[in-house]
Enzyme design. Structure first.
Site, PDB file in Angstrom:
ATOM      1  N   HIS A   1      47.099  42.068  59.783  1.00 28.26           N
ATOM      2  CA  HIS A   1      47.129  41.693  58.367  1.00 28.26           C
ATOM      3  C   HIS A   1      47.049  40.192  58.101  1.00 28.26           C
ATOM      4  O   HIS A   1      46.696  39.769  57.002  1.00 28.26           O
ATOM      5  CB  HIS A   1      48.348  42.313  57.660  1.00 28.26           C
ATOM      6  CG  HIS A   1      49.641  41.598  57.899  1.00 28.26           C
ATOM      7  ND1 HIS A   1      50.500  41.951  58.908  1.00 28.26           N
ATOM      8  CD2 HIS A   1      50.227  40.555  57.259  1.00 28.26           C
ATOM      9  CE1 HIS A   1      51.568  41.166  58.871  1.00 28.26           C
ATOM     10  NE2 HIS A   1      51.427  40.307  57.880  1.00 28.26           N
TER      11      HIS A   1
ATOM     12  N   GLU B   1      43.476  35.359  57.247  1.00 29.24           N
ATOM     13  CA  GLU B   1      44.017  34.160  56.610  1.00 29.24           C
ATOM     14  C   GLU B   1      44.306  33.061  57.623  1.00 29.24           C
ATOM     15  O   GLU B   1      44.058  31.883  57.347  1.00 29.24           O
ATOM     16  CB  GLU B   1      45.299  34.527  55.858  1.00 29.24           C
ATOM     17  CG  GLU B   1      45.883  33.394  55.063  1.00 29.24           C
ATOM     18  CD  GLU B   1      47.152  33.821  54.325  1.00 29.24           C
ATOM     19  OE1 GLU B   1      47.697  32.989  53.609  1.00 29.24           O
ATOM     20  OE2 GLU B   1      47.571  34.972  54.495  1.00 29.24           O
ATOM     21  N   ASP B   2      44.826  33.437  58.796  1.00 29.74           N
ATOM     22  CA  ASP B   2      45.365  32.430  59.720  1.00 29.74           C
ATOM     23  C   ASP B   2      44.575  32.251  61.010  1.00 29.74           C
ATOM     24  O   ASP B   2      44.974  31.449  61.860  1.00 29.74           O
ATOM     25  CB  ASP B   2      46.823  32.803  60.086  1.00 29.74           C
ATOM     26  CG  ASP B   2      47.733  32.797  58.873  1.00 29.74           C
ATOM     27  OD1 ASP B   2      47.415  32.079  57.917  1.00 29.74           O
ATOM     28  OD2 ASP B   2      48.747  33.513  58.880  1.00 29.74           O
TER      29      ASP B   2
ATOM     30  N   ASP C   1      55.653  43.942  55.330  1.00 24.25           N
ATOM     31  CA  ASP C   1      55.540  42.523  55.697  1.00 24.25           C
ATOM     32  C   ASP C   1      56.699  41.737  55.087  1.00 24.25           C
ATOM     33  O   ASP C   1      57.365  40.937  55.754  1.00 24.25           O
ATOM     34  CB  ASP C   1      54.189  41.999  55.182  1.00 24.25           C
ATOM     35  CG  ASP C   1      54.013  40.508  55.389  1.00 24.25           C
ATOM     36  OD1 ASP C   1      54.375  40.023  56.475  1.00 24.25           O
ATOM     37  OD2 ASP C   1      53.497  39.832  54.483  1.00 24.25           O
TER      38      ASP C   1
END
Length: 722
Positions: free
Chosen positions: A86, A90-91, A153
């Site tokens: 997840h 983004e990272d 999360d």
């Protein structure tokens, strides 16, 4: 980096303990699906290689832990895989196409839905957060599993919040209590909701959490014997009636006690002086039989029975609730439900997900969640501002609902404190827009009436009725608020275009020309240079005070004459006043410093973004306003004036019992509504009162003042300010 560069299965002998623990939890999935999950771990571990959490642990431990929470809920393989991956979009360098090629489009959609929007440019942190929530909620509307990953999360982040600095802990905890815990409750996921609230409370108010938790432990220790006796008595009563079931004691959480102490103004002792039990039986019929058993054992408290089986809550929750008078003088709260209902109550939309077929949702929580999310999607389309959209979502996340009946026997669930106007918009936007009154249990009542569970509500409409700004103070649901704002924005735009047209025409008239005489080429060029797509946008901008009509007129007239000038050319034309009816509320507001009324001599002042603020011509503030003559607008009342207007009366009275009621009766007898009243001065002999009332015009105000003087209890009545 491509996920496809590392094919093959993962060797279990080299898996870390936390991955082996996840593998153990996935026993409900086929081996092939478990292998896909382990492959996702391998891809995620490589993508996050070298990254660490604030605690110093490898970053991959976090997404694996999130996947573990979802595995405990019995979620399908796609959800667990998306949880492991997840944070990759983004990272890390992992691309969406790489995810889709190895794990399928569904997983890529889920990961994309959870991903924040940090890489986009926003005006503020709040705007970025609001837009992230908006995107997440819209992704939820497409696939509920997005929010299940997001909640898991957030739950793991809350469990490991200790590594963050104090300001971050407080910010994350507040967000959890305001947004994520209510969403979990709205989706029926009470187990996750309770843990989020507990962890959020502990992080936001550590001292209060510690004190209340200690008192709960002490109270439970003192009453363990009493609870044991009641539990045994309930179990024996079921056994005698040959009703298979189990009885378990319920313990209130620290957050629920703190919330009730604060909101209901109850003491800790009052809240803890209740015994709570849950009875779980085989089927719905057995629930009602068990209800009879417990009512025969202990006397039920009048009006404390609720049937959420026949009428489920908006989040799909089903149970029978009853309150009994116990053997120790304290009330006993009992919930009676089936094992299926218990599962849905704990896990909500996640209950039995792995066994859900494509034909439809597996439980009522999922069906109701989809209804709620589709209404959110509709709201999003009509709400351009992300912050306003999130405000509407927060409004809809009420913990309690009222259940209301339509004339056809349908049931509508609305938030606590919902009004008849909320009900009207829940039926249909057109019904809300044209509502004039409500018939509640066959009694005619105003739209602002707050509704209670079980009422039969019928909305009365009229084709000529339209929303007004005051409705925003009446409604509590996001749907109603969005619909009213949408209508008012449309109305404001129409009013602004009309008023802007009149202002520009008047300014052009003083220059000896008119809008019709400006060549289309000149007008189009001006609109293009000013970055307006249509003439209506320019006219609206003028009415809202963002552009001065005299300046625009001067530029258009100069361009039409074939030369440029910044000011307006002098003209012998007499400037006519613009007439107002009071119905132009989209662009007009009335100054609170002088409360102008129809019949007063008035002047308008263009305030940027607000439009025209109307003052009395004799208002003390007008002297200062006239120092900006380009913003002053010559206006006057039309003959046909509409609506009610606010006025203030300063009334000196003889201070004796009943004087306030006497004056209020006189004002009401003059057909005026009282908005507010306050004491300005007061002693033993006399008092000065300031009444805020609604009147139609100066003549109506004079009639109100005459009636007040005739009461014989006043020594002076003056329009305020003097």
């Amino acid at each position: 980096m491509s996920a496809a560069t590392h094919p093959g299965s993962v060797d279990p002998s080299v898996l870390p303990p936390y991955v082996l623990a996840l593998k153990e939890r996935l026993g409900y999935l086929p081996e092939a699906q478990v292998a896909r999950v382990l492959r996702a771990y391998e891809v995620g571990a490589q993508a996050h290689d070298g990254q660490a959490r604030k605690s110093g642990e490898p970053y991959i431990t976090h997404p694996v832990a999130v996947a573990g929470i979802l595995a405990e809920l019995g979620m399908d393989a796609e959800t667990v895989i998306a949880a492991i991956l997840h944070d990759t979009l983004e990272d890390t360098e992992l691309s969406r196409s790489a995810l889709a090629s190895e794990f399928g489009e569904t997983v890529a959609e889920l990961v994309d839905g959870v991903t924040k929007l940090d890489k986009m440019k926003f005006g503020s942190r709040q705007e970025a957060d609001a837009e992230s929530f908006r995107k997440m909620l819209m992704a939820m509307a497409r696939d509920l599993r997005v929010i299940l990953i997001k909640l898991s999360d957030r739950l793991h982040n809350m469990r490991t919040l200790g590594a963050k600095d104090a300001p971050s802990r407080r910010r994350i905890a507040r967000e959890t209590l305001e947004i994520y815990a209510p969403i979990a409750q709205r989706l029926g996921m009470n187990k996750i909701k309770a843990e989020l609230q507990d962890l959020g409370f502990r992080a936001l108010y550590p001292d209060r959490y510690r004190v209340i938790s200690d008192r709960i432990r002490a109270a439970l220790g003192n009453r363990r014997e009493a609870m044991g006796k009641i539990e045994a008595a309930l179990a024996m009563a079921l056994d005698v009636e040959q009703l298979p079931g189990r009885v378990v004691g319920r313990i209130k959480s620290a957050w629920s006690i703190y919330s009730k102490m604060r909101n209901e103004h109850k003491s800790f002792a009052q809240l803890m002086d209740v015994y709570g039990f849950r009875v779980v039986v085989e089927n719905a019929m057995s629930c009602y039989m068990a209800l009879g058993v417990v009512h025969a054992l202990y006397k039920p408290v009048d009006r404390r029975f609720k049937d959420f089986i026949a009428i489920p809550k908006a989040n799909g929750y089903q149970s029978l609730h009853t309150v009994l008078l116990g053997p120790f003088g304290a009330p006993i709260e009992v919930q009676i439900r089936t094992a299926e209902m218990d599962s849905v109550a704990e896990s909500g939309v996640a209950a039995h997900w792995a066994y859900k077929t494509d034909s439809g949702p597996a439980n009522s929580a999922q069906a109701r969640a989809r209804e709620w999310l589709s209404s959110l999607a509709d709201s999003s389309v009509h709400t351009p501002s992300s912050a306003e959209f999130i405000e509407n979502v927060k409004i809809d996340l009420f913990p309690d609902e009222v259940y209301l009946f339509t004339p056809r026997g349908d049931i509508l669930a609305l938030p606590r404190n919902a009004t008849a106007l909320d009900f009207a918009y829940a039926v249909h936007t057109d019904v809300g827009d044209h509502a004039v009154a409500a018939r509640v249990d066959k009694k005619l009542l105003p739209l602002r009436t707050r509704l209670e569970s079980g009422q039969l509500v019928e909305i009365i409409t009229a084709p000529s009725a339209v929303p007004n700004p005051a409705w925003l103070e009446v409604v509590v649901t996001g749907k109603a608020r969005t619909a009213i704002r949408q209508y008012l924005k449309h109305l404001q735009h129409e009013d602004a275009v009309d008023f802007g047209h009149r202002m520009l025409d008047r300014a052009l008239d003083t220059l000896g020309t008119s809008l019709e005489l400006i060549p289309p080429v000149v007008l189009d060029r001006f609109l293009q240079d000013s970055k307006f797509r249509r003439l209506e946008e320019l006219l609206s901008d003028i009415a809202l005070g963002n552009r001065m009509p005299d300046q625009v007129a001067g530029q258009l007239a100069a361009a039409a004459r074939g030369r440029r000038t910044s000011g307006a050319a002098p003209s012998p034309h007499v400037q006519e006043k613009i007439r107002i009816t009071g119905a132009e509320r989209g662009v007009l507001s009335f100054a609170n410093c002088c409360h102008p009324l129809p019949g007063d001599e008035i002047i308008g002042y263009l305030s940027s973004g607000k439009g025209i603020v109307v003052h009395q011509a004799e208002c003390p503030n007008v002297v200062e306003l006239r120092k900006s003559p380009e913003r002053c607008v010559a206006i006057e009342w039309d003959r046909d004036v509409q609506g009610d207007y606010r006025a203030e009366l300063r009334i000196e009275v003889i201070n004796r019992p009943g004087v306030l009621a006497t004056i209020a009766a006189a004002i009401a007898a003059a057909d005026s509504n009282i908005e507010n009243v306050e004491y300005v001065e007061r002693d033993l002999a006399a008092a000065t009162l300031l009444f805020t009332i609604e009147v139609r015009n100066r003549k109506h105000l004079a009639e109100v003042m005459r009636r007040v003087r005739r009461t014989g209890v006043v020594s002076g009545v003056h329009r305020y300010p003097l």
